[in-house]
Design a protein around this motif. Sequence first.
Motif, PDB file in Angstrom:
ATOM      1  N   THR A 295     -58.937  -9.405   7.685  1.00 52.58           N
ATOM      2  CA  THR A 295     -58.965  -8.550   6.490  1.00 52.58           C
ATOM      3  C   THR A 295     -58.054  -7.337   6.642  1.00 52.58           C
ATOM      4  O   THR A 295     -57.780  -6.643   5.666  1.00 52.58           O
ATOM      5  CB  THR A 295     -60.396  -8.070   6.184  1.00 52.58           C
ATOM      6  OG1 THR A 295     -60.881  -7.268   7.277  1.00 52.58           O
ATOM      7  CG2 THR A 295     -61.332  -9.247   5.955  1.00 52.58           C
ATOM      8  N   LEU A 296     -57.556  -7.077   7.852  1.00 54.11           N
ATOM      9  CA  LEU A 296     -56.581  -5.999   8.047  1.00 54.11           C
ATOM     10  C   LEU A 296     -55.293  -6.257   7.271  1.00 54.11           C
ATOM     11  O   LEU A 296     -54.480  -5.351   7.099  1.00 54.11           O
ATOM     12  CB  LEU A 296     -56.267  -5.834   9.533  1.00 54.11           C
ATOM     13  CG  LEU A 296     -57.400  -5.299  10.418  1.00 54.11           C
ATOM     14  CD1 LEU A 296     -57.004  -5.393  11.889  1.00 54.11           C
ATOM     15  CD2 LEU A 296     -57.754  -3.860  10.047  1.00 54.11           C
ATOM     16  N   ALA A 297     -55.111  -7.489   6.796  1.00 53.35           N
ATOM     17  CA  ALA A 297     -53.944  -7.801   5.969  1.00 53.35           C
ATOM     18  C   ALA A 297     -54.012  -7.109   4.610  1.00 53.35           C
ATOM     19  O   ALA A 297     -52.991  -6.967   3.926  1.00 53.35           O
ATOM     20  CB  ALA A 297     -53.812  -9.310   5.777  1.00 53.35           C
ATOM     21  N   GLY A 298     -55.213  -6.692   4.210  1.00 47.34           N
ATOM     22  CA  GLY A 298     -55.361  -5.960   2.956  1.00 47.34           C
ATOM     23  C   GLY A 298     -55.533  -6.820   1.732  1.00 47.34           C
ATOM     24  O   GLY A 298     -55.909  -6.326   0.668  1.00 47.34           O
ATOM     25  N   ARG A 299     -55.281  -8.108   1.843  1.00 45.31           N
ATOM     26  CA  ARG A 299     -55.478  -9.063   0.756  1.00 45.31           C
ATOM     27  C   ARG A 299     -56.019 -10.365   1.334  1.00 45.31           C
ATOM     28  O   ARG A 299     -55.789 -10.660   2.515  1.00 45.31           O
ATOM     29  CB  ARG A 299     -54.171  -9.358   0.013  1.00 45.31           C
ATOM     30  CG  ARG A 299     -53.567  -8.176  -0.730  1.00 45.31           C
ATOM     31  CD  ARG A 299     -52.357  -8.617  -1.549  1.00 45.31           C
ATOM     32  NE  ARG A 299     -51.661  -7.485  -2.135  1.00 45.31           N
ATOM     33  CZ  ARG A 299     -52.007  -6.888  -3.273  1.00 45.31           C
ATOM     34  NH1 ARG A 299     -53.053  -7.349  -3.933  1.00 45.31           N
ATOM     35  NH2 ARG A 299     -51.320  -5.872  -3.744  1.00 45.31           N
ATOM     36  N   PRO A 300     -56.688 -11.185   0.516  1.00 47.88           N
ATOM     37  CA  PRO A 300     -57.142 -12.485   0.995  1.00 47.88           C
ATOM     38  C   PRO A 300     -55.958 -13.352   1.419  1.00 47.88           C
ATOM     39  O   PRO A 300     -54.896 -13.321   0.794  1.00 47.88           O
ATOM     40  CB  PRO A 300     -57.865 -13.094  -0.218  1.00 47.88           C
ATOM     41  CG  PRO A 300     -58.180 -11.931  -1.100  1.00 47.88           C
ATOM     42  CD  PRO A 300     -57.101 -10.924  -0.880  1.00 47.88           C
ATOM     43  N   LEU A 301     -56.134 -14.117   2.475  1.00 46.96           N
ATOM     44  CA  LEU A 301     -55.084 -14.998   2.970  1.00 46.96           C
ATOM     45  C   LEU A 301     -55.274 -16.416   2.444  1.00 46.96           C
ATOM     46  O   LEU A 301     -56.405 -16.901   2.307  1.00 46.96           O
ATOM     47  CB  LEU A 301     -55.086 -15.023   4.496  1.00 46.96           C
ATOM     48  CG  LEU A 301     -54.644 -13.761   5.226  1.00 46.96           C
ATOM     49  CD1 LEU A 301     -54.809 -13.941   6.729  1.00 46.96           C
ATOM     50  CD2 LEU A 301     -53.199 -13.422   4.893  1.00 46.96           C
ATOM     51  N   VAL A 302     -54.163 -17.087   2.194  1.00 48.17           N
ATOM     52  CA  VAL A 302     -54.157 -18.516   1.862  1.00 48.17           C
ATOM     53  C   VAL A 302     -53.310 -19.190   2.927  1.00 48.17           C
ATOM     54  O   VAL A 302     -52.083 -19.045   2.957  1.00 48.17           O
ATOM     55  CB  VAL A 302     -53.584 -18.773   0.463  1.00 48.17           C
ATOM     56  CG1 VAL A 302     -53.567 -20.282   0.174  1.00 48.17           C
ATOM     57  CG2 VAL A 302     -54.389 -18.035  -0.599  1.00 48.17           C
ATOM     58  N   GLY A 303     -53.958 -19.914   3.823  1.00 47.09           N
ATOM     59  CA  GLY A 303     -53.238 -20.559   4.906  1.00 47.09           C
ATOM     60  C   GLY A 303     -54.209 -21.059   5.956  1.00 47.09           C
ATOM     61  O   GLY A 303     -55.410 -20.757   5.908  1.00 47.09           O
ATOM     62  N   ARG A 304     -53.700 -21.836   6.867  1.00 43.22           N
ATOM     63  CA  ARG A 304     -54.504 -22.352   7.973  1.00 43.22           C
ATOM     64  C   ARG A 304     -54.264 -21.458   9.188  1.00 43.22           C
ATOM     65  O   ARG A 304     -53.128 -21.306   9.647  1.00 43.22           O
ATOM     66  CB  ARG A 304     -54.103 -23.795   8.284  1.00 43.22           C
ATOM     67  CG  ARG A 304     -54.901 -24.441   9.427  1.00 43.22           C
ATOM     68  CD  ARG A 304     -54.581 -25.928   9.495  1.00 43.22           C
ATOM     69  NE  ARG A 304     -55.324 -26.588  10.571  1.00 43.22           N
ATOM     70  CZ  ARG A 304     -54.790 -26.951  11.727  1.00 43.22           C
ATOM     71  NH1 ARG A 304     -53.492 -26.738  11.967  1.00 43.22           N
ATOM     72  NH2 ARG A 304     -55.519 -27.542  12.648  1.00 43.22           N
TER      73      ARG A 304
END
Length: 334
Positions: A295-304
């Motif tokens: 969640t440190l990315a600041g947005r939801p991730l889409v990926g494996r």
Amino acid sequence: MPVDQRFEATLAAPFSVSGRGLHTNRFARVTVAPAPPGHGIRFDVAGAGAVGLSHENRAPSRLNTALRLPDGTTLRTIEHLAASLSAFGVDNALVRIEGREMPIFDGSARDWCAAITQAGIAIQTSSRRMLRITQPIQVAMGQRFVRAEPAAALELDVTCESYYAGGVQAWRGSPTDKVFVTELAASRSSGQVSRLWTFGPVTNRLMAPLLRPIGRQTAVERTGEPAANAAWPDLPTALTDEIRAGMAHPRGEPVLRGVRPGRAAIQIGPWVLGGARFPDERVRHNALDLLGDLTLAGRPLVGRIVAHRPTHKLTYAFVATLMQSPDAYEVVEA
């Protein structure tokens, strides 16, 4: 997150919890409240100011994920709440804290999930903007690594070696709210008793036979044991000096002062005091922590997301490297 969530979401009502921290053993009161679209997850610490959940605000800290506050102090052990909010698809929330470390509860995310479930989820009007992985990217340190690959949804593929019990543990799946609650949330932070507390020489001698690892040559034969994930050797790691500095452990900070039976899974060799909640509880908690740290990315991730023995600082390094690699992702609407 819910599989088909297209719009941002917040809590339907605020909730409050309290408890002691894993590392400081200090008491904290926490209120998690709804927030408007575009707000993100923000932590407002009494007397220290507010800060957003971002790799840019992450502070070096040992055995947890921490945020640097405006007054220069840190807020520690945010990963279990962050993972729970992510799994329930909560994009916007204001977290108010009286204290400097989030409660550890029983070492798991179960209490956070119960509170979020009781508060409920409110879908908002803004479209969800997500980070979609467009090409593989990897950060590796020795045998440990975290890698992202393109995929249609967020998937986790995590392995770790169970040194004391022998063999490899694996958890693979999509951390939707239902999957998170049933498969990951109850798993606990863990540690070997010999590394948590200091005993006298007599006790150490008595415990020595219990603390010997079970090697593969003496372990009960396992069938269908998963293989450990492996880093891609042709996908090199390139960490900036700034990211490497962020992986250093600060000196003098309290560590594991709050560990007690009932607050963590305390291991005695291959056994867990009071029993494990899952045969592979360790790797499930690795996946829980990984989800929280992403969640440190600041947005939801889409990926494996593929990982072997991920740590908090390694996942931070991965997220920071990803955010400095614009060719590896794109921002899309759900």
